[in-house]
Scaffold this motif. Structure first.
Motif, mmCIF file in Angstrom:
data_model
loop_
_atom_site.group_PDB
_atom_site.id
_atom_site.type_symbol
_atom_site.label_atom_id
_atom_site.label_comp_id
_atom_site.label_asym_id
_atom_site.label_seq_id
_atom_site.Cartn_x
_atom_site.Cartn_y
_atom_site.Cartn_z
ATOM 1 N N UNK A 96 20.163 58.265 18.581
ATOM 2 C CA UNK A 96 18.944 57.975 17.829
ATOM 3 C C UNK A 96 17.853 58.965 18.230
ATOM 4 N N UNK A 97 17.928 60.145 17.652
ATOM 5 C CA UNK A 97 16.957 61.198 17.935
ATOM 6 C C UNK A 97 16.140 61.552 16.704
ATOM 7 N N UNK A 98 16.008 60.605 15.797
ATOM 8 C CA UNK A 98 15.220 60.820 14.595
ATOM 9 C C UNK A 98 16.088 61.133 13.398
ATOM 10 N N UNK A 99 15.591 60.826 12.204
ATOM 11 C CA UNK A 99 16.371 61.117 10.983
ATOM 12 C C UNK A 99 16.468 62.606 10.721
ATOM 13 N N UNK A 100 17.429 62.978 9.895
ATOM 14 C CA UNK A 100 17.620 64.392 9.568
ATOM 15 C C UNK A 100 16.403 64.983 8.868
ATOM 16 N N UNK A 101 15.607 64.153 8.180
ATOM 17 C CA UNK A 101 14.429 64.665 7.485
ATOM 18 C C UNK A 101 13.376 65.202 8.438
ATOM 19 N N UNK A 102 13.476 64.861 9.710
ATOM 20 C CA UNK A 102 12.536 65.415 10.684
ATOM 21 C C UNK A 102 12.771 66.904 10.923
ATOM 22 N N UNK A 103 13.965 67.391 10.611
ATOM 23 C CA UNK A 103 14.381 68.707 11.072
ATOM 24 C C UNK A 103 14.545 69.679 9.909
ATOM 25 N N UNK A 104 14.333 70.960 10.232
ATOM 26 C CA UNK A 104 14.534 72.023 9.249
ATOM 27 C C UNK A 104 15.987 72.465 9.206
ATOM 28 N N UNK A 105 16.643 72.452 10.348
ATOM 29 C CA UNK A 105 18.040 72.889 10.461
ATOM 30 C C UNK A 105 18.828 71.773 11.126
ATOM 31 N N UNK A 106 19.883 71.302 10.457
ATOM 32 C CA UNK A 106 20.759 70.272 11.009
ATOM 33 C C UNK A 106 22.158 70.867 11.104
ATOM 34 N N UNK A 107 22.658 70.961 12.328
ATOM 35 C CA UNK A 107 23.978 71.534 12.599
ATOM 36 C C UNK A 107 24.878 70.413 13.080
ATOM 37 N N UNK B 278 15.175 71.990 15.025
ATOM 38 C CA UNK B 278 16.628 72.111 14.930
ATOM 39 C C UNK B 278 17.266 70.878 15.566
ATOM 40 N N UNK B 279 18.206 70.312 14.857
ATOM 41 C CA UNK B 279 18.981 69.170 15.374
ATOM 42 C C UNK B 279 20.448 69.556 15.380
ATOM 43 N N UNK B 280 21.071 69.458 16.559
ATOM 44 C CA UNK B 280 22.488 69.749 16.708
ATOM 45 C C UNK B 280 23.199 68.449 17.026
ATOM 46 N N UNK B 281 24.150 68.073 16.180
ATOM 47 C CA UNK B 281 24.934 66.848 16.362
ATOM 48 C C UNK B 281 26.315 67.224 16.903
ATOM 49 N N UNK B 282 26.544 66.880 18.140
ATOM 50 C CA UNK B 282 27.796 67.251 18.792
ATOM 51 C C UNK B 282 28.910 66.274 18.420
ATOM 52 N N UNK B 283 30.122 66.775 18.170
ATOM 53 C CA UNK B 283 31.245 65.897 17.799
ATOM 54 C C UNK B 283 31.903 65.275 19.036
ATOM 55 N N UNK B 284 31.163 64.414 19.736
ATOM 56 C CA UNK B 284 31.661 63.888 21.006
ATOM 57 C C UNK B 284 32.850 62.958 20.829
ATOM 58 N N UNK B 285 32.966 62.300 19.698
ATOM 59 C CA UNK B 285 34.075 61.362 19.503
ATOM 60 C C UNK B 285 35.320 62.051 18.965
ATOM 61 N N UNK B 286 35.156 62.907 17.999
ATOM 62 C CA UNK B 286 36.327 63.540 17.380
ATOM 63 C C UNK B 286 36.825 64.734 18.178
ATOM 64 N N UNK B 287 35.927 65.507 18.788
ATOM 65 C CA UNK B 287 36.310 66.697 19.548
ATOM 66 C C UNK B 287 35.487 66.743 20.837
ATOM 67 N N UNK B 288 35.783 65.887 21.809
ATOM 68 C CA UNK B 288 34.926 65.774 23.005
ATOM 69 C C UNK B 288 34.851 67.056 23.827
#
Length: 672
Positions: free
Chosen positions: A312-323, A475-485
């Motif tokens: 919970x680091x804020x919605x995607x609308x907060x960010x200009x770049x979502x990776x 910039x928001x980076x969402x790490x795939x911790x569950x699928x590719x830890x």
């Protein structure tokens, strides 16, 4: 709208009350006295030692002392009158002067004698404090106020005074609704204009054409979509996180004051440790990410926020770049090389990120192997290799090496890289070849679900490069911790390394560069710690969250504590984690009183007989009491206190500003 607010507050129980309607003049002119780091300055009342000492005196002892001093003064008053009569009679004034003059003289002498009595006993009895706390309020309620002529209203403060030199265009701002982001952004833009006449005219034209929306962020957002979850004061760039508690362990200057963070504190970086569920993300990471995003909209910061996809680091609308590697709908990818200008630097960063902690002894040979591939490839092809091409070259693919050699010969740069290529060719197939190890680690990123998220290849998405930190990006980076830890851990190390390098190498450091790393367990290594140390002088800082220090190699724990200026402990940390905090925070002098009871053996035969009789009758032995007071050194916070005594919703944090000003550990209630 009310239903949505209720749902939001249910999801985030620590949210502040709904914001009152924003009134620009009130907000802009609110008092913000200078204060120590960590104090929320808006409407803060600085600590007054004298007032605090008086306010801390209980009413009973204060009134008793005042009454006793008044009684003594009244007892001494007749003696002063007798002294006056004695003086008048001694000099024969009672027979020489008229009675009227004698009465006047007696009144003067009585007044002179009364002044020392009032001054001495009034000070000892704190009569002024009694007057202020009890008598004056009673009189103010009983005395009828005399109507006075209405005073002229104080002139309104011109909140746009700094922008007036821009001309008549500023008048448009007076009739428009202006938010705090608009106000700070416009002033920030005006300060960058300086004495440039061209920029001055452009600023005036923008204000005339767009009003409060002038000089807007590239996203055209003037506030965060969906509202805010924390209280911010953008004028001094603070975010309020809670309230420092009124306890003896806290410095008196901070007790009951709002607790806040700002760039002068975050510029020394912050390490927070606490188990899952203690509120690290909701009470710390999200408010700081929100503050950095707001400051980016105001043109004063850039933000890189890294965490799991479900954090919970804020919605995607907060960010200009979502990776979001692994998400086919994510619009952006990540440049694995960070657009570094030097290939050796980019290769070293990528090699460090690929190797886990247990392979750290092979780091030097791995960096050399990566540089022997990346450098020639960039010279031959004009760019960095993609994941698949890099993996093939490191694994010794004959066709790839032949093509690379051919391109180098055509470009005329074969002699420059001939030694690197020959060295790589000799290492291919050997058991100790670091290239094979790097190729195996790259295979974790060369997955169909992740391939489009990295630079290189025909299907690659637009890639974000960390070199863009000179711009107010979010910039928001969402790490795939569950699928590719394991891939997530590699990316975490890579992002922290790229950020520390890019932030320190910026030419324009006007913007504060902030990074929030929600789980830094895999990101912290020796290179990252050295990079964090370099950020203090670069107007940048990182927020690192850990569940426990035990997840780090023991050799990295103490250096990590030394690299950051701010340390925060949440409830429930392990005692061995608390020991590091306790040692880092040091000791202070505490006054201790020891009471010792020993049997009374003094006196002669009569007293001894009396004590024997008392013991026979009461069953207790007569004792003497010895009281010893001394100053001893004690830990500010012991490991046991940190592990077991911290209440839920609280944390202990020590602060260091970029100027070196330090604040000892504070107990903070993060719920208010």
């Amino acid at each position: 709208m009310e239903l949505n607010d209720a749902r939001t507050r249910h999801t985030h129980p620590h949210l502040p009350p709904p914001r009152a309607p924003f009134h620009l003049p009130t907000w802009a002119t609110a008092p913000r006295p200078e204060a120590a780091p960590g104090i929320y300055r808006q409407h803060h009342t600085p600590h007054d030692p004298k007032a605090a000492e008086q306010a801390g005196t209980p009413a009973g002892p204060l009134l008793l002392r005042a009454a006793l001093n008044l009684l003594v003064a009244l007892v001494l008053w007749p003696y002063t009158v007798e002294a006056e009569v004695f003086l008048i009679q001694t000099f024969g004034l009672d027979t020489r002067l008229p009675s009227v003059l004698i009465n006047s003289l007696a009144l003067v002498l009585g007044t002179i004698a009364a002044v020392p009595l009032i001054w001495i006993f009034g000070r000892m009895g704190h009569w002024t404090e009694v007057w202020r706390r009890w008598i004056a309020p009673v009189l103010s309620r009983t005395v009828t106020e005399v109507p006075t002529e209405p005073e002229e209203a104080a002139p309104a403060v011109d909140v746009w005074a700094e922008l007036r030199p821009a001309g008549d265009a500023v008048r448009r701002l007076e009739g428009e609704p202006v938010g705090d982001v608009d106000y700070v952004r416009l002033h920030q833009a005006w300060r960058t204009v300086g004495g440039d006449p061209v920029a001055w005219r452009e600023f005036a034209a923008q204000v005339a054409a767009r009003g409060a929306a002038a000089c807007a962020h590239p996203s055209e957002q003037r506030d965060l979509p969906g509202g805010r979850t924390a209280r911010h004061d953008l004028l001094v760039r603070q975010v309020r996180l809670g309230t420092a508690q009124d306890v003896p362990k806290n410095p008196v200057t901070h007790r009951n004051a709002g607790f806040a963070l700002d760039p002068r504190v975050l510029g020394t970086s912050l390490l927070a440790v606490g188990p899952a569920g203690t509120g690290k993300t909701a009470s710390l990471a999200r408010p700081v990410a929100e503050a950095l995003c707001l400051q980016a909209l105001a043109g004063a910061a850039c933000a890189v926020v890294v965490g799991a996809a479900d954090a919970d680091l804020g919605p995607d609308d907060w960010y200009d770049v979502v990776i979001a590697p692994g998400d086919p709908d994510a619009p952006y990818g990540l440049d694995l090389y960070g657009a570094a200008p030097h290939s050796d630097e980019a290769a070293a960063r990528l090699a460090d990120a690929l190797l886990p902690d247990e392979l750290a002894p092979r780091a030097e040979s791995a960096r050399a192997a990566m540089q022997q591939v990346v450098g020639p490839y960039r010279a031959a092809c004009g760019g960095y290799p993609g994941v698949r091409a890099l993996r093939a070259l490191l694994a010794g693919d004959a066709e790839g090496w032949a093509e690379l050699a051919e391109r180098l010969r055509k470009s005329g740069r074969w002699p420059e890289f001939e030694a690197d290529l020959q060295q790589r060719e000799r290492m291919h197939g050997r058991a100790d070849d670091p290239g094979a190890l790097l190729a195996d680690r790259l295979a974790l990123l060369d997955r169909p679900a992740l391939a489009a998220g990295f630079s290189g290849g025909p299907d690659a998405k637009p890639a974000f490069a960390m070199r863009a930190l000179e711009h107010p990006l979010r910039v928001r980076v969402k790490l795939p911790e569950r699928s590719h830890p394991e891939a997530a851990r590699i990316l975490s190390r890579l992002l922290l390394g790229q950020f520390t390098q890019a932030a320190a190498d910026r030419r324009d450091r006007e913007l504060f560069a902030g990074m929030v790393l929600d789980d830094a367990t895999a990101a912290v290594d020796a290179q990252a710690i050295r990079g964090v140390q370099r950020l203090r002088g670069a107007n940048a800082g990182v927020l690192l969250l850990l569940r426990t220090l035990s997840d780090l190699p023991e050799a990295l724990r103490a250096p990590l504590f030394g690299a950051v200026g701010n340390r925060m402990a949440f409830p429930g940390i392990a005692p061995w984690d608390g020991r590091l905090f306790s040692e880092a925070w040091g000791t202070h002098l505490v006054r201790e009183t020891a009471v010792t009871h020993v049997p009374d053996t003094s006196g002669g035969t009569v007293r001894r007989a009396g004590r024997l009789l008392r013991k026979a009758l009461s069953g207790t032995t007569a004792q003497t009491e010895s009281v010893t007071t001394r100053d001893v050194e004690r830990h500010r916070w012991s490991p046991s206190d940190l592990a077991h005594a911290l209440p839920s919703g609280h944390a202990v944090i020590s602060l260091t500003s970029v100027t070196g000003e330090q604040v000892p550990p504070l107990l903070v209630d993060l719920r208010h």
